[in-house]
Design a protein around this motif. Structure first.
Motif, PDB file in Angstrom:
ATOM      1  N   MET A  24       0.841  -1.206   0.000  1.00  0.00           N
ATOM      2  CA  MET A  24       0.000   0.000   0.000  1.00  0.00           C
ATOM      3  C   MET A  24       0.875   1.256   0.000  1.00  0.00           C
ATOM      4  SD  MET A  24      -2.850   0.915   2.852  1.00  0.00           S
ATOM      5  CE  MET A  24      -3.823   2.372   2.759  1.00  0.00           C
ATOM      6  N   LEU A  25       0.535   2.185  -0.880  1.00  0.00           N
ATOM      7  CA  LEU A  25       1.334   3.415  -0.980  1.00  0.00           C
ATOM      8  C   LEU A  25       0.606   4.593  -0.332  1.00  0.00           C
ATOM      9  CD1 LEU A  25       2.654   3.340  -4.657  1.00  0.00           C
ATOM     10  CD2 LEU A  25       4.034   3.280  -2.582  1.00  0.00           C
ATOM     11  N   PHE A  26       1.375   5.446   0.320  1.00  0.00           N
ATOM     12  CA  PHE A  26       0.812   6.648   0.942  1.00  0.00           C
ATOM     13  C   PHE A  26       1.460   7.869   0.293  1.00  0.00           C
ATOM     14  CE2 PHE A  26       0.765   3.280   4.059  1.00  0.00           C
ATOM     15  CZ  PHE A  26      -0.419   3.444   4.774  1.00  0.00           C
ATOM     16  N   GLU A  27       0.654   8.873   0.029  1.00  0.00           N
ATOM     17  CA  GLU A  27       1.160  10.145  -0.495  1.00  0.00           C
ATOM     18  C   GLU A  27       1.540  11.019   0.706  1.00  0.00           C
ATOM     19  OE1 GLU A  27       0.860  10.310  -3.895  1.00  0.00           O
ATOM     20  OE2 GLU A  27       1.853  12.260  -4.036  1.00  0.00           O
ATOM     21  N   THR A  28       2.698  11.645   0.669  1.00  0.00           N
ATOM     22  CA  THR A  28       3.060  12.527   1.784  1.00  0.00           C
ATOM     23  C   THR A  28       3.952  13.669   1.296  1.00  0.00           C
ATOM     24  OG1 THR A  28       3.929  12.593   4.031  1.00  0.00           O
ATOM     25  CG2 THR A  28       5.045  11.109   2.513  1.00  0.00           C
ATOM     26  N   GLN A  29       4.360  14.534   2.225  1.00  0.00           N
ATOM     27  CA  GLN A  29       5.179  15.696   1.831  1.00  0.00           C
ATOM     28  C   GLN A  29       6.451  15.776   2.680  1.00  0.00           C
ATOM     29  OE1 GLN A  29       1.721  16.441   2.670  1.00  0.00           O
ATOM     30  NE2 GLN A  29       1.357  15.897   0.508  1.00  0.00           N
ATOM     31  N   ILE A  30       7.454  16.391   2.087  1.00  0.00           N
ATOM     32  CA  ILE A  30       8.702  16.651   2.826  1.00  0.00           C
ATOM     33  C   ILE A  30       8.478  17.842   3.761  1.00  0.00           C
ATOM     34  CG2 ILE A  30      11.118  17.385   2.582  1.00  0.00           C
ATOM     35  CD1 ILE A  30      11.114  15.989  -0.177  1.00  0.00           C
TER      36      ILE A  30
END
Ligand code: FAD
Length: 226
Positions: free
Chosen positions: A1-7
């Motif tokens: 499962m992939l999660f979108e995130t930010q730096i």
């Protein structure tokens, strides 16, 4: 499962050593000692190995706001791309995996052996606030080329002053089987956890076995790819 995130942040945590802090997706569960895969949307420098790498999570599972990883800046296309992505940029992280986790209750003294950025999963262990972790002595043998290239050295020194059951043995020479043969004698009742590049892990295990530590008391995580 992939999660979108930010730096959220970039930081040089030692010579040639980079830490990336990501926003922790709300459903991203992990245990201290596990790793994730970070994928950048596109490479700004070509990389034959592609746009993702595996990294152990260096932050504590108790930090719900962020995830941290740490790596040596090798100049590879992937790492150059990630290092140069501005704060706020999106990356994907894969669901955490791996079995390099601590049991619920520690039954023996522990010796952690970290080669360079192999410190990452140990930082995740040690930054947990659960007091149980300190029921038995923990010794960290932390090998680097120099103090300047040892990530989190200041925090670890501080921890060794505050926690009477934690001792830090930082070393600045190439590991040899002979070194670990001697250490095996000193900590013969301990469970050994060894993390780092494959060559360093193999040398350490070789020395420990020569020193009489049975393979059942040695747990390893090799940073394949270095
Ligand atoms: C379970 C697990 C956990 C891991 N956890 C971590 C971790 O926490 N931290 C971590 O750093 N690594 C970790 N690794 C290893 C990581 O996935 C990478 O393989 C490693 O960091 C090397 O990636 P790289 O992009 O530097 O080198 P790669 O591109 O994979 O190449 C290998 C080597 O070639 C050289 N090289 C490649 N491209 C260039 C270039 N353009 N210019 C100059 N030299 C170059 C570098 O010396 C580099 O180290 C882990 C691996 C596993 C399996």
């Amino acid at each position: 499962m992939l999660f979108e995130t930010q730096i959220i942040a970039h930081e040089a945590v030692a010579e040639g050593t980079h830490e990336v802090t990501l926003k922790r997706p709300p459903d991203f569960a992990f245990k201290a000692g596990q790793y994730t895969q970070i994928m950048v949307p596109e490479l700004t420098k070509a990389d034959p190995k592609g746009r993702s790498r595996l990294f152990s999570i260096a932050s504590s599972p108790e930090d719900h706001e962020y995830l941290q990883v740490v790596f040596r800046d090798s100049g590879s296309g992937f790492k150059e791309t990630l290092i140069n992505m501005p704060v706020g940029s999106s990356v994907q992280v894969e669901q955490a995996a791996g079995s390099f986790i601590l049991p619920q209750k520690l039954a023996r003294p522990q010796v952690f052996v970290a080669g360079g950025v192999g410190i990452a999963p140990f930082m995740s262990y040690l930054c947990q606030k659960i007091p149980d972790i300190w029921e038995h002595p923990i010794t960290l043998i932390y090998g680097n080329q120099s103090p300047e290239s040892a990530a989190y050295l200041h925090e670890l020194r501080q921890m060794s002053k505050e926690q009477k059951r934690f001792s830090l043995n930082d070393i600045y020479k190439r590991p040899t089987p002979g070194l670990f043969l001697k250490l095996a004698e000193k900590y013969k009742d301990a469970v050994w956890r060894v993390v780092g590049p494959p060559g360093m892990v193999a040398t350490t295990v070789n020395g420990l076995q020569l020193g009489g530590i049975s393979s059942g008391k040695i747990i390893t995580e090799s940073f394949e790819g270095y």
